[in-house]
Design a protein around this motif. Structure first.
Motif, PDB file in Angstrom:
ATOM      1  N   LEU A 121     -13.207 -59.793 -28.049  1.00 42.48           N
ATOM      2  CA  LEU A 121     -12.627 -59.709 -26.493  1.00 42.48           C
ATOM      3  C   LEU A 121     -12.761 -61.253 -26.014  1.00 42.48           C
ATOM      4  CD1 LEU A 121     -12.165 -58.513 -23.508  1.00 42.48           C
ATOM      5  CD2 LEU A 121     -14.717 -58.449 -23.560  1.00 42.48           C
ATOM      6  N   ILE A 122     -13.930 -61.889 -26.233  1.00 45.01           N
ATOM      7  CA  ILE A 122     -14.143 -63.154 -25.893  1.00 45.01           C
ATOM      8  C   ILE A 122     -13.294 -64.269 -26.517  1.00 45.01           C
ATOM      9  CG2 ILE A 122     -15.970 -64.852 -25.626  1.00 45.01           C
ATOM     10  CD1 ILE A 122     -18.010 -62.837 -26.025  1.00 45.01           C
ATOM     11  N   SER A 123     -13.116 -63.960 -27.742  1.00 43.06           N
ATOM     12  CA  SER A 123     -12.061 -65.045 -28.410  1.00 43.06           C
ATOM     13  C   SER A 123     -10.668 -64.918 -27.789  1.00 43.06           C
ATOM     14  CB  SER A 123     -12.080 -64.557 -29.904  1.00 43.06           C
ATOM     15  OG  SER A 123     -11.315 -63.367 -30.135  1.00 43.06           O
ATOM     16  N   LYS A 124     -10.449 -64.017 -27.023  1.00 42.79           N
ATOM     17  CA  LYS A 124      -9.049 -63.896 -26.410  1.00 42.79           C
ATOM     18  C   LYS A 124      -8.932 -64.391 -24.983  1.00 42.79           C
ATOM     19  CE  LYS A 124      -7.468 -60.364 -29.886  1.00 42.79           C
ATOM     20  NZ  LYS A 124      -7.146 -58.776 -29.962  1.00 42.79           N
ATOM     21  N   SER A 125     -10.164 -64.598 -24.523  1.00 45.09           N
ATOM     22  CA  SER A 125     -10.295 -64.912 -23.046  1.00 45.09           C
ATOM     23  C   SER A 125     -10.099 -66.262 -22.843  1.00 45.09           C
ATOM     24  CB  SER A 125     -11.644 -64.462 -22.876  1.00 45.09           C
ATOM     25  OG  SER A 125     -11.753 -64.764 -21.210  1.00 45.09           O
ATOM     26  N   GLN A 126      -9.461 -66.608 -21.750  1.00 48.64           N
ATOM     27  CA  GLN A 126      -9.289 -68.192 -21.100  1.00 48.64           C
ATOM     28  C   GLN A 126     -10.589 -68.074 -20.110  1.00 48.64           C
ATOM     29  OE1 GLN A 126      -6.738 -70.097 -22.213  1.00 48.64           O
ATOM     30  NE2 GLN A 126      -6.552 -68.562 -23.722  1.00 48.64           N
ATOM     31  N   GLU A 127     -11.523 -67.311 -20.031  1.00 50.35           N
ATOM     32  CA  GLU A 127     -12.423 -67.397 -19.194  1.00 50.35           C
ATOM     33  C   GLU A 127     -13.654 -68.045 -19.662  1.00 50.35           C
ATOM     34  OE1 GLU A 127     -11.261 -64.038 -15.629  1.00 50.35           O
ATOM     35  OE2 GLU A 127     -11.936 -63.375 -17.500  1.00 50.35           O
ATOM     36  N   ILE A 128     -13.684 -69.126 -20.570  1.00 55.39           N
ATOM     37  CA  ILE A 128     -14.905 -69.497 -20.894  1.00 55.39           C
ATOM     38  C   ILE A 128     -14.730 -70.903 -20.918  1.00 55.39           C
ATOM     39  CG2 ILE A 128     -15.516 -67.690 -22.570  1.00 55.39           C
ATOM     40  CD1 ILE A 128     -13.843 -69.008 -24.806  1.00 55.39           C
ATOM     41  N   THR A 129     -15.812 -71.644 -20.843  1.00 49.23           N
ATOM     42  CA  THR A 129     -16.062 -73.196 -20.355  1.00 49.23           C
ATOM     43  C   THR A 129     -16.934 -73.735 -21.339  1.00 49.23           C
ATOM     44  OG1 THR A 129     -15.327 -72.941 -18.077  1.00 49.23           O
ATOM     45  CG2 THR A 129     -16.349 -74.944 -18.777  1.00 49.23           C
ATOM     46  N   ALA A 130     -16.365 -74.836 -21.999  1.00 49.62           N
ATOM     47  CA  ALA A 130     -17.628 -75.394 -22.888  1.00 49.62           C
ATOM     48  C   ALA A 130     -18.489 -76.316 -21.993  1.00 49.62           C
ATOM     49  CB  ALA A 130     -16.636 -76.432 -24.057  1.00 49.62           C
ATOM     50  N   LEU A 131     -19.666 -76.395 -22.384  1.00 54.38           N
ATOM     51  CA  LEU A 131     -20.615 -77.146 -21.546  1.00 54.38           C
ATOM     52  C   LEU A 131     -20.963 -78.503 -22.013  1.00 54.38           C
ATOM     53  CD1 LEU A 131     -23.064 -74.275 -20.810  1.00 54.38           C
ATOM     54  CD2 LEU A 131     -21.192 -75.300 -19.426  1.00 54.38           C
ATOM     55  N   SER A 132     -21.315 -78.729 -23.382  1.00 51.59           N
ATOM     56  CA  SER A 132     -21.598 -80.050 -24.169  1.00 51.59           C
ATOM     57  C   SER A 132     -20.612 -80.533 -24.516  1.00 51.59           C
ATOM     58  CB  SER A 132     -22.558 -79.662 -25.279  1.00 51.59           C
ATOM     59  OG  SER A 132     -23.238 -80.945 -25.925  1.00 51.59           O
ATOM     60  N   HIS A 133     -20.502 -82.033 -24.541  1.00 54.67           N
ATOM     61  CA  HIS A 133     -19.214 -82.958 -24.871  1.00 54.67           C
ATOM     62  C   HIS A 133     -19.420 -83.261 -26.285  1.00 54.67           C
ATOM     63  CE1 HIS A 133     -19.752 -83.394 -20.357  1.00 54.67           C
ATOM     64  NE2 HIS A 133     -18.596 -83.341 -20.508  1.00 54.67           N
ATOM     65  N   VAL A 154     -19.339 -67.956 -19.837  1.00 54.24           N
ATOM     66  CA  VAL A 154     -18.478 -67.303 -19.364  1.00 54.24           C
ATOM     67  C   VAL A 154     -18.351 -66.611 -18.045  1.00 54.24           C
ATOM     68  CG1 VAL A 154     -17.673 -64.876 -20.228  1.00 54.24           C
ATOM     69  CG2 VAL A 154     -19.006 -66.240 -21.793  1.00 54.24           C
ATOM     70  N   HIS A 155     -17.005 -66.699 -17.689  1.00 52.21           N
ATOM     71  CA  HIS A 155     -16.819 -66.416 -16.260  1.00 52.21           C
ATOM     72  C   HIS A 155     -15.777 -64.994 -16.273  1.00 52.21           C
ATOM     73  CE1 HIS A 155     -17.945 -70.625 -15.788  1.00 52.21           C
ATOM     74  NE2 HIS A 155     -17.313 -70.851 -16.552  1.00 52.21           N
ATOM     75  N   GLY A 156     -15.619 -64.881 -14.801  1.00 51.00           N
ATOM     76  CA  GLY A 156     -14.559 -64.045 -14.306  1.00 51.00           C
ATOM     77  C   GLY A 156     -14.681 -62.463 -14.684  1.00 51.00           C
ATOM     78  N   LYS A 157     -13.615 -61.994 -14.996  1.00 51.43           N
ATOM     79  CA  LYS A 157     -13.544 -60.452 -15.471  1.00 51.43           C
ATOM     80  C   LYS A 157     -14.373 -60.415 -16.958  1.00 51.43           C
ATOM     81  CE  LYS A 157      -9.401 -58.965 -12.909  1.00 51.43           C
ATOM     82  NZ  LYS A 157      -8.347 -58.517 -13.058  1.00 51.43           N
ATOM     83  N   THR A 158     -14.100 -61.220 -17.862  1.00 53.03           N
ATOM     84  CA  THR A 158     -14.661 -61.327 -19.052  1.00 53.03           C
ATOM     85  C   THR A 158     -16.176 -61.163 -18.883  1.00 53.03           C
ATOM     86  OG1 THR A 158     -12.783 -62.845 -20.116  1.00 53.03           O
ATOM     87  CG2 THR A 158     -14.815 -62.574 -21.190  1.00 53.03           C
ATOM     88  N   GLN A 159     -16.854 -62.015 -17.961  1.00 54.15           N
ATOM     89  CA  GLN A 159     -18.084 -62.078 -17.742  1.00 54.15           C
ATOM     90  C   GLN A 159     -18.554 -60.533 -17.228  1.00 54.15           C
ATOM     91  OE1 GLN A 159     -19.225 -64.449 -14.325  1.00 54.15           O
ATOM     92  NE2 GLN A 159     -21.417 -64.317 -14.847  1.00 54.15           N
ATOM     93  N   GLN A 160     -17.894 -60.118 -16.226  1.00 57.00           N
ATOM     94  CA  GLN A 160     -18.127 -58.821 -16.012  1.00 57.00           C
ATOM     95  C   GLN A 160     -18.231 -57.814 -16.989  1.00 57.00           C
ATOM     96  OE1 GLN A 160     -15.597 -57.938 -12.729  1.00 57.00           O
ATOM     97  NE2 GLN A 160     -16.017 -59.934 -11.776  1.00 57.00           N
ATOM     98  N   ILE A 204     -23.864 -65.657 -18.075  1.00 54.48           N
ATOM     99  CA  ILE A 204     -23.843 -65.514 -19.318  1.00 54.48           C
ATOM    100  C   ILE A 204     -23.369 -66.573 -20.293  1.00 54.48           C
ATOM    101  CG2 ILE A 204     -22.527 -64.231 -21.169  1.00 54.48           C
ATOM    102  CD1 ILE A 204     -22.053 -61.951 -19.392  1.00 54.48           C
ATOM    103  N   PHE A 205     -24.233 -67.166 -21.276  1.00 54.95           N
ATOM    104  CA  PHE A 205     -24.089 -68.220 -21.989  1.00 54.95           C
ATOM    105  C   PHE A 205     -23.648 -67.900 -23.774  1.00 54.95           C
ATOM    106  CE2 PHE A 205     -26.620 -69.567 -18.646  1.00 54.95           C
ATOM    107  CZ  PHE A 205     -25.917 -70.427 -17.938  1.00 54.95           C
ATOM    108  N   ILE A 206     -22.907 -68.561 -24.215  1.00 53.85           N
ATOM    109  CA  ILE A 206     -22.992 -68.392 -25.788  1.00 53.85           C
ATOM    110  C   ILE A 206     -23.309 -69.716 -26.176  1.00 53.85           C
ATOM    111  CG2 ILE A 206     -21.462 -67.603 -27.685  1.00 53.85           C
ATOM    112  CD1 ILE A 206     -19.513 -66.262 -25.713  1.00 53.85           C
ATOM    113  N   LEU A 207     -24.374 -69.651 -27.213  1.00 56.02           N
ATOM    114  CA  LEU A 207     -25.021 -70.748 -27.778  1.00 56.02           C
ATOM    115  C   LEU A 207     -24.842 -70.843 -29.230  1.00 56.02           C
ATOM    116  CD1 LEU A 207     -28.266 -70.442 -25.709  1.00 56.02           C
ATOM    117  CD2 LEU A 207     -26.286 -71.896 -25.097  1.00 56.02           C
ATOM    118  N   GLY A 208     -24.212 -71.859 -29.808  1.00 55.12           N
ATOM    119  CA  GLY A 208     -23.587 -71.765 -31.264  1.00 55.12           C
ATOM    120  C   GLY A 208     -24.826 -72.118 -32.135  1.00 55.12           C
ATOM    121  N   ALA A 219     -23.391 -56.187 -22.714  1.00 53.35           N
ATOM    122  CA  ALA A 219     -24.837 -56.333 -23.217  1.00 53.35           C
ATOM    123  C   ALA A 219     -26.051 -55.378 -22.991  1.00 53.35           C
ATOM    124  CB  ALA A 219     -25.358 -57.510 -22.571  1.00 53.35           C
ATOM    125  N   LYS A 220     -25.836 -54.575 -21.949  1.00 52.22           N
ATOM    126  CA  LYS A 220     -26.658 -53.597 -21.736  1.00 52.22           C
ATOM    127  C   LYS A 220     -26.522 -52.456 -22.715  1.00 52.22           C
ATOM    128  CE  LYS A 220     -27.458 -54.393 -16.831  1.00 52.22           C
ATOM    129  NZ  LYS A 220     -27.695 -54.138 -15.356  1.00 52.22           N
TER     130      LYS A 220
END
Length: 294
Positions: free
Chosen positions: A159-171, A126-132, A62-66, A138-139
């Motif tokens: 939910l996502i905004s409170k999660s620590q299970e997200i990683t930024a990709l671009s620098h 998005v990773h982990g339980k947040t991803q699940q 799962i990706f979040i693209l700004g 989404a469905k």
């Protein structure tokens, strides 16, 4: 960065647009759009380019693209073979909260969401339980419309905004442009690299595709991707090597040759530089992670 401005078809009645796509391969031209996009990969695998980040994707990711973030998802080569039977499926949730009113994101209740949307301009995974949870959500959102859809989206963003299970990709951040000539040329170069990275391609080969001198090409490519040609090519090659180590069970030598490296020492150096691991360490780390998740 000068990718294609991609306008999302929508009606005036929709604040949240849902796209359910099912094609042989994903849309693989570098592009951007004003809307923020949550992209859920249901089926398929390949290589993503998000901002200045290159990596592999597969089903479940799962990706979040700004807003205005350049990106593409290119399916693996097998997906382009006629009659392969392979499919590339995703659910995309597209929205722009700013269009709902200038003040909505300034409300105290939206503080965390506003921060998330700003963060998403670097591209998030998005990773982990947040991803699940988000995968199931989404469905569910595809079966909602109108106000119910909007409210459900806001709950997921909270939910996502409170999660620590997200990683930024671009620098880095990008300033988009809509010049069609640049769009066509950049995509031609990227397509050439993606189709030929396993071969002994050179700067002059790529420069010829762009119809530029080598020096002009080096400046042009760095300006549009924020990477040198060598950096981009090595990241694509090492990404392919990672997939083959994990999925195909090839030896390190086989993986190196199949990814365009004919010098094992150089391959090992590039692998460590890009992944932080040697090939054997990478395979061990992935195996341990897989066992822990099982």
């Amino acid at each position: 960065m000068k990718p294609l401005l991609f306008k999302i078809a929508k009606t005036e009645e929709e604040a949240v647009r849902i796209l359910q796509e099912d094609y042989p391969y994903f849309y693989d031209n570098l592009h951007y759009h004003v809307e923020t996009q949550i992209m859920v990969i249901l089926e398929g695998k390949g290589t993503y380019f998000i901002g200045d980040a290159i990596g592999n994707f597969s089903a479940g990711d799962i990706f979040i693209l700004g807003s205005n973030l350049p990106h593409f998802f290119r399916s693996d080569k097998d997906y382009y073979n006629e009659g392969s039977g392979l499919r590339s499926k995703n659910i995309s949730i597209l929205f722009s909260l700013e269009t709902m009113g200038e003040k909505i994101l300034d409300l105290p209740e939206f503080h965390a969401v506003k921060k998330l949307l700003h963060y998403s301009k670097k591209g998030l995974m998005v990773h982990g339980k947040t991803q699940q949870k988000l995968f199931k959500a989404a469905k569910k959102i595809t079966r909602k419309d109108g106000m119910a859809r909007l409210i459900y989206l806001l709950k997921q963003l909270d939910l996502i905004s409170k999660s620590q299970e997200i990683t930024a990709l671009s620098h880095i951040n990008f300033e988009p442009s809509t010049r069609p000539h640049d769009t066509k040329k950049v995509n031609a170069i990227i397509n050439y690299i993606m189709e030929n990275f396993a071969k002994d391609i050179s700067l002059s080969d790529a420069a010829n595709v762009a119809n530029l001198s080598v020096n002009a090409f080096c400046r042009y490519f760095k300006q549009h991707t924020r990477k040198t040609f060598s950096q981009f090519l090595n990241e694509i090659r090492i990404g392919n090597a990672c997939k083959q180590l994990i999925e195909e069970g090839y030896s390190v030598k086989e993986v190196a040759f199949d990814s365009g490296y004919y010098n094992i020492s150089y391959f090992n150096r590039q692998f460590k530089l890009i992944t932080g691991y040697t090939p054997s360490e990478y395979l061990k780390a992935h195996t341990n992670k897989h066992n822990m998740a099982s």
